[in-house]
Design an enzyme around this catalytic site. Structure first.
Site, PDB file in Angstrom:
ATOM      1  CD  GLU A   1      -5.063   6.885  -5.880  1.00 46.10           C
ATOM      2  OE1 GLU A   1      -4.406   6.574  -6.890  1.00 46.10           O
ATOM      3  OE2 GLU A   1      -4.633   6.706  -4.727  1.00 46.10           O
TER       4      GLU A   1
ATOM      5  CE  LYS B   1      -1.801   1.713 -10.994  1.00 42.48           C
ATOM      6  NZ  LYS B   1      -2.928   2.247 -10.191  1.00 42.48           N
TER       7      LYS B   1
ATOM      8  CE  LYS C   1       1.011   2.730  -5.868  1.00 47.75           C
ATOM      9  NZ  LYS C   1      -0.139   3.628  -6.099  1.00 47.75           N
TER      10      LYS C   1
ATOM     11  CD  GLU D   1      -5.772   0.057  -8.560  1.00 42.07           C
ATOM     12  OE1 GLU D   1      -6.697   0.886  -8.630  1.00 42.07           O
ATOM     13  OE2 GLU D   1      -4.641   0.320  -8.110  1.00 42.07           O
TER      14      GLU D   1
ATOM     15  CD  GLU E   1      -2.692   5.461 -11.213  1.00 43.55           C
ATOM     16  OE1 GLU E   1      -2.293   4.484 -11.893  1.00 43.55           O
ATOM     17  OE2 GLU E   1      -3.384   5.342 -10.208  1.00 43.55           O
TER      18      GLU E   1
ATOM     19  CG  ASP F   1     -12.226   4.666  -5.890  1.00 46.21           C
ATOM     20  OD1 ASP F   1     -13.302   4.110  -5.592  1.00 46.21           O
ATOM     21  OD2 ASP F   1     -11.134   4.342  -5.392  1.00 46.21           O
TER      22      ASP F   1
ATOM     23  CG  HIS G   1      -7.979   4.384  -7.093  1.00 43.56           C
ATOM     24  ND1 HIS G   1      -8.601   4.457  -5.867  1.00 43.56           N
ATOM     25  CD2 HIS G   1      -6.685   4.100  -6.844  1.00 43.56           C
ATOM     26  CE1 HIS G   1      -7.717   4.226  -4.916  1.00 43.56           C
ATOM     27  NE2 HIS G   1      -6.546   4.011  -5.471  1.00 43.56           N
TER      28      HIS G   1
ATOM     29  N   GLY H   1       0.784  -1.224   0.000  1.00 40.15           N
ATOM     30  CA  GLY H   1       0.000   0.000   0.000  1.00 40.15           C
ATOM     31  C   GLY H   1       0.816   1.274   0.000  1.00 40.15           C
TER      32      GLY H   1
END
Lengths: 406, 406
Positions: free
Chosen positions: B296, B212, B214, B373, B269, B319, B346, B19
């Protein structure tokens, strides 16, 4: 050193339609009132403004931020407050709830404003005096300029302030003259025609040369009739602002502004949704040469940047009890100055705090001293209520930012 | 009839850097979980998603809205839910805390989603089935199109849906095939290079053809190194998305994207602040032909309209647990369809709700079935967790929206 804090949920009933507009027909006026107290017992007071329901949520958010400041010495904190502001507003979990908008940002405003109040009280001076005595570097140290790098770097902000230093001495005459006010309360939405007419006559008699009417009725003819009543009552030399409080769709705004233009409004305020920059771009072209005024609900410096970049707003109505407090207010003032757009704050604080900030804006930032909104409805609740004489704000002399509530 | 409600504050610890991103280095995953219960004991469950701190504020906001719905019969409520949505989101005092953003709008999402869940459970069908069986008029009756009048009227929305009816039967084959997923969890921010490499290998072995990474490191070389690791590990035929989670300033984004383009990302993104439409316009030109993905943190249909009108975003990542729930999600899907931009949500809900919504988007709205996702970290907490087989979401069959928490 900041030892303790508390945040009070203060709500005030309004009387007889005061405060009503096209969207908010039955508001309260409410404050999340943050207090930071140091070891000497000195207390900084900072406000965020809401319309009642949910004010408790803002209080909880303010407590979250205030808790982060316990243990800080106020002079050290304000020496580089921009870093603290960024750390608070980017707190990694709380940030999700914005970012930089809504309940959390209102809570941040209350705490930031309490910091500036405590700083001024610690120095024993009114906030305007503290601010105009800071150097350009000291001012910019209190700001978070992140996400503005494409239009206003730290170096540019300092250069902008240095450039205004030459004229600052002359602009200090505003301190003796007093900053002009305008009367927001002549035409609240729920007032009938006769009451509007009486209020206009009283406002002119009281020395006001500018005043505001609420529009945005379901029946456009009511707006037009009321606007004409104001214009006929006050004559051509008084500035009349029309405020729709976001009530119109873009097509409605284009249509009705075409009619309202005929009474020569000084501005049209909040015509539609505050997030809709592109609608304002379209509308600004349609209503020219009448200008739009935007800001009461614009939450942060980033959205203000977009409004300024797109050139659609003639007046920036940033409110230091809506954006993240005095710090972000100053950031947006500098941005506005760079884009050549005057700042005419919305006063959720009833002008208590903003009477200081517009003096700073004029003297130090070099903004025109246009006029500051005046709303009298909460005067009895402040320890040092604003004083208006012949339509002009009397410069406050008490230490701090005049935001202590009784 | 809705008899009672409760909102639970549910927070879940994540393990070993899961996360984490450039801005949120140590998040929880948390839900404001709203439950609306009718006289028969049937309960609708709706979620809003946060990262932990402040989740209680969202719960309080959800309670405020849920309380407005007690006494309503669910079929009657959903027959013209758009009006109820507008009444809730424009409640005149609470509205000040947004409008239509932040804590209050998250609270509205939880309650709106509970309404849709209860509706589907009452009919005994999965939400996707309920939605694809509605007529265009019935769908549009659940929406609040206010402030969109300049681009999408009620009549246009209905016409758009009618136009897609012809192809809907053929597009139902997605129900048997399953909706493709992409793996978000190969490259969380805190994962080291070796872990990223292993996760990529595992994702490809698990059937994923998109994943994806980060980015947004303080050191751009770390981003470039990690991006190259992913590309080298998965080869040229896998789609790799790069997610900066708002970490970059516009000048930084322009600079680093110039480098990251070389590994041919499928999208970039959230490069910078989600309120900064004009920065995205500038960046989109600089990074073309690579496209930007945004949504998002975009709070409502009005800001999405601006993103779409300005043409800067190649993918809309709305989202339904960030905007005002399923209703506003559908509104934004229709807007996106009108502007020809694909919707790739998202999933703050971990895909539980969105697996239904993307089926509807594809079958009824005619959006391309790109991929959804997939984030596995909370599976154990749901009564009916999403099921992924060979990189594809298995179409859920249980009544409702799959959002019941254990």
């Amino acid at each position: 050193m900041i030892k303790t804090f508390r945040v009070d949920d203060k709500r005030y009933q309004l009387k007889n339609g005061a405060g009503s507009d096209a969207v908010h027909k039955d508001p309260l006026y409410a404050y999340a009132a943050a207090r930071l107290t140091d070891e000497s017992g000195l207390t900084g007071s900072g406000l965020a403004f809401t319309l009642g329901q949910g004010n408790d949520l803002v209080c909880r958010a303010a407590e979250f931020y205030a808790n982060m400041l316990v243990g800080n010495e106020i002079e050290a904190l304000m020496h580089d407050f921009g870093k603290t502001f960024k750390a608070m507003s980017d707190e990694q979990q709380f940030r999700w709830l914005g970012p930089h908008k809504g309940v959390v940002h209102l809570g941040l405003a209350a705490v930031t404003n309490a910091c500036f109040d405590l700083w001024a009280k610690k120095r024993g001076v009114p906030l305007w005096k503290l601010l105009i005595d800071l150097s350009p570097e000291q001012i910019v140290n209190t700001l978070d300029l992140s996400y503005l790098e494409d239009v206003l770097t730290r170096e540019e902000a300092i250069a902008l302030l240095k450039q205004e230093e030459a004229g600052a001495a002359a602009r200090r005459d505003i301190l003796a003259k007093g900053y002009p006010g305008y009367d927001t309360s002549v035409g609240w939405f729920n007032y009938d025609d006769e009451q509007v007419r009486e209020n206009c006559i009283r406002a002119v008699a009281g020395g006001f040369t500018a005043m505001k009417l609420k529009v945005g009725s379901a029946d456009p003819l009511r707006d037009i009739r009321r606007a004409n009543i104001v214009r006929e009552t006050v004559g051509d030399h008084v500035k009349v602002m029309l405020d729709a409080n976001q009530q119109w769709t873009l097509p409605q705004a284009i249509s009705i502004c075409g009619e309202l233009k005929k009474m020569n409004p000084f501005w049209v305020e909040e015509p539609t949704h505050p997030d809709d920059v592109l609608a304002h771009v379209t509308l600004a072209k349609a209503v020219a040469p009448v200008k739009l005024a935007i800001g009461e609900h614009v939450p942060n410096r980033i959205l203000f940047k977009n409004y300024l970049q797109s050139g659609c707003t003639g007046f920036i109505q940033v409110d230091a009890v809506r954006v993240g407090g005095v710090s972000e207010f100053i950031t947006i003032s500098l941005l506005s100055k760079k884009f050549g757009v005057p700042v005419v704050p919305h006063v959720g604080d009833m002008g208590q705090l903003h009477q200081h900030l517009v003096l700073f804006n004029h003297i130090t930032v070099g903004h025109e001293a246009l006029f500051l909104e005046h709303i009298p409805h909460l005067k009895e609740h402040f320890v040092h209520p604003v004083r208006i004489d012949n339509g002009v704000y009397i410069t406050p002399q008490e230490p701090g930012s005049s935001c202590d509530l009784k």
